[in-house]
Design a protein around this motif. Structure first.
Motif, PDB file in Angstrom:
ATOM      1  N   MET A 247      63.549  46.757   9.836  1.00 42.41           N
ATOM      2  CA  MET A 247      63.510  48.250   8.459  1.00 42.41           C
ATOM      3  C   MET A 247      62.471  48.829   8.784  1.00 42.41           C
ATOM      4  O   MET A 247      61.947  49.826   8.955  1.00 42.41           O
ATOM      5  CB  MET A 247      64.000  48.087   7.311  1.00 42.41           C
ATOM      6  N   GLY A 248      61.314  47.750   9.741  1.00 41.83           N
ATOM      7  CA  GLY A 248      59.984  48.389  10.168  1.00 41.83           C
ATOM      8  C   GLY A 248      59.152  49.563   9.177  1.00 41.83           C
ATOM      9  O   GLY A 248      58.676  50.093   8.347  1.00 41.83           O
ATOM     10  N   SER A 249      59.257  48.103   7.956  1.00 45.07           N
ATOM     11  CA  SER A 249      58.762  47.901   6.467  1.00 45.07           C
ATOM     12  C   SER A 249      57.388  47.987   7.025  1.00 45.07           C
ATOM     13  O   SER A 249      56.340  47.698   7.454  1.00 45.07           O
ATOM     14  CB  SER A 249      59.019  47.459   5.538  1.00 45.07           C
ATOM     15  N   ASP A 250      55.990  48.952   6.013  1.00 44.79           N
ATOM     16  CA  ASP A 250      54.762  49.258   5.879  1.00 44.79           C
ATOM     17  C   ASP A 250      54.365  48.186   5.096  1.00 44.79           C
ATOM     18  O   ASP A 250      53.185  47.785   5.136  1.00 44.79           O
ATOM     19  CB  ASP A 250      54.205  50.243   5.240  1.00 44.79           C
ATOM     20  N   PHE A 251      55.576  47.264   5.032  1.00 45.44           N
ATOM     21  CA  PHE A 251      54.905  46.029   3.716  1.00 45.44           C
ATOM     22  C   PHE A 251      55.587  44.884   4.353  1.00 45.44           C
ATOM     23  O   PHE A 251      56.127  44.176   4.222  1.00 45.44           O
ATOM     24  CB  PHE A 251      55.272  45.446   2.530  1.00 45.44           C
ATOM     25  N   ASP A 252      54.923  44.305   5.489  1.00 50.28           N
ATOM     26  CA  ASP A 252      55.480  43.465   7.111  1.00 50.28           C
ATOM     27  C   ASP A 252      54.995  42.176   5.730  1.00 50.28           C
ATOM     28  O   ASP A 252      56.196  41.180   5.501  1.00 50.28           O
ATOM     29  CB  ASP A 252      55.008  43.041   7.781  1.00 50.28           C
ATOM     30  N   ASP A 253      54.520  41.897   4.958  1.00 49.26           N
ATOM     31  CA  ASP A 253      54.584  40.353   4.340  1.00 49.26           C
ATOM     32  C   ASP A 253      55.538  40.280   3.412  1.00 49.26           C
ATOM     33  O   ASP A 253      55.689  38.944   3.306  1.00 49.26           O
ATOM     34  CB  ASP A 253      52.895  40.274   3.321  1.00 49.26           C
ATOM     35  N   ASP A 254      56.361  41.092   3.095  1.00 54.97           N
ATOM     36  CA  ASP A 254      56.775  41.216   1.912  1.00 54.97           C
ATOM     37  C   ASP A 254      58.419  41.165   1.986  1.00 54.97           C
ATOM     38  O   ASP A 254      59.139  41.503   1.414  1.00 54.97           O
ATOM     39  CB  ASP A 254      56.801  41.660   0.743  1.00 54.97           C
ATOM     40  N   SER A 255      58.819  41.788   3.429  1.00 53.72           N
ATOM     41  CA  SER A 255      59.782  42.563   3.654  1.00 53.72           C
ATOM     42  C   SER A 255      59.759  41.018   5.389  1.00 53.72           C
ATOM     43  O   SER A 255      59.911  40.872   6.255  1.00 53.72           O
ATOM     44  CB  SER A 255      60.093  43.770   4.637  1.00 53.72           C
ATOM     45  N   TYR A 256      61.564  40.131   5.308  1.00 52.88           N
ATOM     46  CA  TYR A 256      61.276  39.577   6.336  1.00 52.88           C
ATOM     47  C   TYR A 256      63.285  39.891   7.219  1.00 52.88           C
ATOM     48  O   TYR A 256      64.130  40.394   5.878  1.00 52.88           O
ATOM     49  CB  TYR A 256      61.998  38.234   5.624  1.00 52.88           C
ATOM     50  N   VAL A 257      63.293  39.405   8.267  1.00 53.29           N
ATOM     51  CA  VAL A 257      65.014  39.463   8.304  1.00 53.29           C
ATOM     52  C   VAL A 257      65.345  38.745   8.003  1.00 53.29           C
ATOM     53  O   VAL A 257      65.391  37.154   8.794  1.00 53.29           O
ATOM     54  CB  VAL A 257      65.041  39.576  10.358  1.00 53.29           C
ATOM     55  N   MET A 258      67.173  38.562   8.220  1.00 50.64           N
ATOM     56  CA  MET A 258      67.646  37.206   6.652  1.00 50.64           C
ATOM     57  C   MET A 258      68.163  36.168   8.082  1.00 50.64           C
ATOM     58  O   MET A 258      68.060  35.173   7.932  1.00 50.64           O
ATOM     59  CB  MET A 258      69.284  37.672   6.610  1.00 50.64           C
ATOM     60  N   SER A 259      68.193  36.694   9.259  1.00 54.63           N
ATOM     61  CA  SER A 259      69.177  35.365  10.734  1.00 54.63           C
ATOM     62  C   SER A 259      67.854  34.563  10.960  1.00 54.63           C
ATOM     63  O   SER A 259      67.496  33.727  11.710  1.00 54.63           O
ATOM     64  CB  SER A 259      69.146  36.604  11.898  1.00 54.63           C
ATOM     65  N   GLU A 260      67.060  35.164  10.741  1.00 51.72           N
ATOM     66  CA  GLU A 260      65.164  34.438  10.630  1.00 51.72           C
ATOM     67  C   GLU A 260      64.433  34.275   9.688  1.00 51.72           C
ATOM     68  O   GLU A 260      63.378  33.112  10.185  1.00 51.72           O
ATOM     69  CB  GLU A 260      64.418  35.525  11.861  1.00 51.72           C
ATOM     70  N   SER A 261      65.144  34.009   8.688  1.00 49.60           N
ATOM     71  CA  SER A 261      64.688  33.209   7.470  1.00 49.60           C
ATOM     72  C   SER A 261      65.375  32.265   6.968  1.00 49.60           C
ATOM     73  O   SER A 261      66.319  32.192   6.608  1.00 49.60           O
ATOM     74  CB  SER A 261      64.116  34.435   6.578  1.00 49.60           C
ATOM     75  N   VAL A 262      64.570  31.193   6.929  1.00 50.66           N
ATOM     76  CA  VAL A 262      65.371  29.519   6.538  1.00 50.66           C
ATOM     77  C   VAL A 262      65.219  29.408   4.768  1.00 50.66           C
ATOM     78  O   VAL A 262      63.902  30.341   4.621  1.00 50.66           O
ATOM     79  CB  VAL A 262      65.331  28.738   7.496  1.00 50.66           C
ATOM     80  N   LEU A 263      66.490  29.334   3.761  1.00 50.15           N
ATOM     81  CA  LEU A 263      66.306  28.719   2.635  1.00 50.15           C
ATOM     82  C   LEU A 263      65.019  28.089   2.955  1.00 50.15           C
ATOM     83  O   LEU A 263      63.816  28.001   1.140  1.00 50.15           O
ATOM     84  CB  LEU A 263      67.606  28.941   1.764  1.00 50.15           C
ATOM     85  N   ARG A 264      65.284  26.951   2.530  1.00 51.98           N
ATOM     86  CA  ARG A 264      63.861  25.790   2.384  1.00 51.98           C
ATOM     87  C   ARG A 264      62.334  26.644   2.766  1.00 51.98           C
ATOM     88  O   ARG A 264      61.853  25.979   1.679  1.00 51.98           O
ATOM     89  CB  ARG A 264      64.260  24.310   3.631  1.00 51.98           C
ATOM     90  N   ASP A 265      62.372  27.903   3.594  1.00 48.49           N
ATOM     91  CA  ASP A 265      61.185  28.060   3.702  1.00 48.49           C
ATOM     92  C   ASP A 265      60.576  28.517   2.967  1.00 48.49           C
ATOM     93  O   ASP A 265      59.532  27.967   2.443  1.00 48.49           O
ATOM     94  CB  ASP A 265      60.947  28.456   4.944  1.00 48.49           C
ATOM     95  N   GLN A 266      60.866  28.832   2.289  1.00 47.68           N
ATOM     96  CA  GLN A 266      60.895  29.260   0.351  1.00 47.68           C
ATOM     97  C   GLN A 266      60.110  28.451  -0.351  1.00 47.68           C
ATOM     98  O   GLN A 266      59.952  28.709  -2.054  1.00 47.68           O
ATOM     99  CB  GLN A 266      61.824  30.449  -0.321  1.00 47.68           C
ATOM    100  N   ASN A 267      60.412  27.632  -0.693  1.00 45.55           N
ATOM    101  CA  ASN A 267      60.251  26.362  -1.423  1.00 45.55           C
ATOM    102  C   ASN A 267      60.669  26.713  -3.054  1.00 45.55           C
ATOM    103  O   ASN A 267      59.932  26.372  -3.624  1.00 45.55           O
ATOM    104  CB  ASN A 267      58.386  26.554  -0.811  1.00 45.55           C
ATOM    105  N   PHE A 268      62.140  26.462  -3.006  1.00 45.08           N
ATOM    106  CA  PHE A 268      62.397  27.385  -4.170  1.00 45.08           C
ATOM    107  C   PHE A 268      62.064  25.902  -4.930  1.00 45.08           C
ATOM    108  O   PHE A 268      62.473  24.902  -4.378  1.00 45.08           O
ATOM    109  CB  PHE A 268      63.675  27.775  -3.979  1.00 45.08           C
ATOM    110  N   ASP A 269      62.263  26.199  -6.348  1.00 48.89           N
ATOM    111  CA  ASP A 269      62.064  24.987  -7.820  1.00 48.89           C
ATOM    112  C   ASP A 269      63.585  25.841  -8.547  1.00 48.89           C
ATOM    113  O   ASP A 269      64.360  26.859  -7.781  1.00 48.89           O
ATOM    114  CB  ASP A 269      61.082  25.543  -8.220  1.00 48.89           C
ATOM    115  N   LYS A 270      64.161  24.533  -9.291  1.00 43.67           N
ATOM    116  CA  LYS A 270      65.707  25.573 -10.316  1.00 43.67           C
ATOM    117  C   LYS A 270      65.223  26.438 -10.716  1.00 43.67           C
ATOM    118  O   LYS A 270      63.999  26.196 -11.244  1.00 43.67           O
ATOM    119  CB  LYS A 270      66.129  23.977 -10.730  1.00 43.67           C
ATOM    120  N   GLY A 271      65.699  27.013 -11.125  1.00 44.04           N
ATOM    121  CA  GLY A 271      65.638  28.041 -11.911  1.00 44.04           C
ATOM    122  C   GLY A 271      65.384  29.127 -10.840  1.00 44.04           C
ATOM    123  O   GLY A 271      65.329  30.596 -12.092  1.00 44.04           O
TER     124      GLY A 271
END
Length: 186
Positions: free
Chosen positions: A66-90
């Protein structure tokens, strides 16, 4: 590793979905699994937001850059893997399916299953009908006139906690699943 997400709506009282997805899947695969589970078309802009426990947005995953000015907080879905977010239960997520009116589904990671994998995401539980994918323009105008966004915090916190009675996660697998009785006066 498999993530099991519960999906709820603040618009439809008896709506719930459970999505099981491999942790090595992309956010786009999660997006598509949610759309498929509710029968929505894939032709609308959607976003997935990673939030904190208070549903405050921390990072956005979009269908395209989306060409966001906040590149650190905006990612493209097809290039982003769930595991990389280190999710915890909840972990909580928002799935914005109606970009114009800001309507969302509320997701919570209910279980992490170690030692197993899925080839493709699955809707493993379905209850109730989803709200319409796009809000009618008259309904949108009425919502704006009434003061904007609907207050959802209390509803969602109660829903994920199982309401006053609570619920056992095992109930998600049987036909009698119920996440509580919620009033319309939110």
């Amino acid at each position: 590793m498999i993530y099991r997400f519960i999906v709820l709506s603040d618009e439809v009282e008896d709506f719930a979905r459970e999505i099981s997805i491999d942790a090595d899947s992309t956010f786009l695969q999660l997006n598509d699994a949610i759309l498929d589970s509710v029968g929505y078309s894939h032709d609308q802009m959607t976003s997935i937001f990673v939030t904190n426990e208070n549903w405050e947005k921390k990072a956005e995953f979009t269908l395209m850059d989306m060409g966001s000015d906040f590149d650190d907080d905006s990612y493209v879905m097809s290039e982003s893997v769930l595991r990389d977010q280190n999710f915890d239960k909840g972990q909580r997520l928002l799935f914005e399916y109606d970009n114009i009116s800001g309507r969302v589904f509320f997701l919570e990671l209910k279980e992490i299953v170690l030692g197993k994998n899925l080839d493709k995401p699955e809707c493993t539980y379905s209850e109730g009908d989803a709200p319409a994918q796009l809000m009618d323009i008259d309904d949108f105008d009425a919502k704006v006139v009434k003061g904007g966004a609907v207050k959802t915090d209390d509803f969602i916190d109660d829903a994920f906690a199982g309401g006053e009675e609570g619920f056992n996660d095992d109930e998600l697998d049987d036909e009698s699943f119920s996440y509580g009785d919620f009033s319309e006066d939110m």
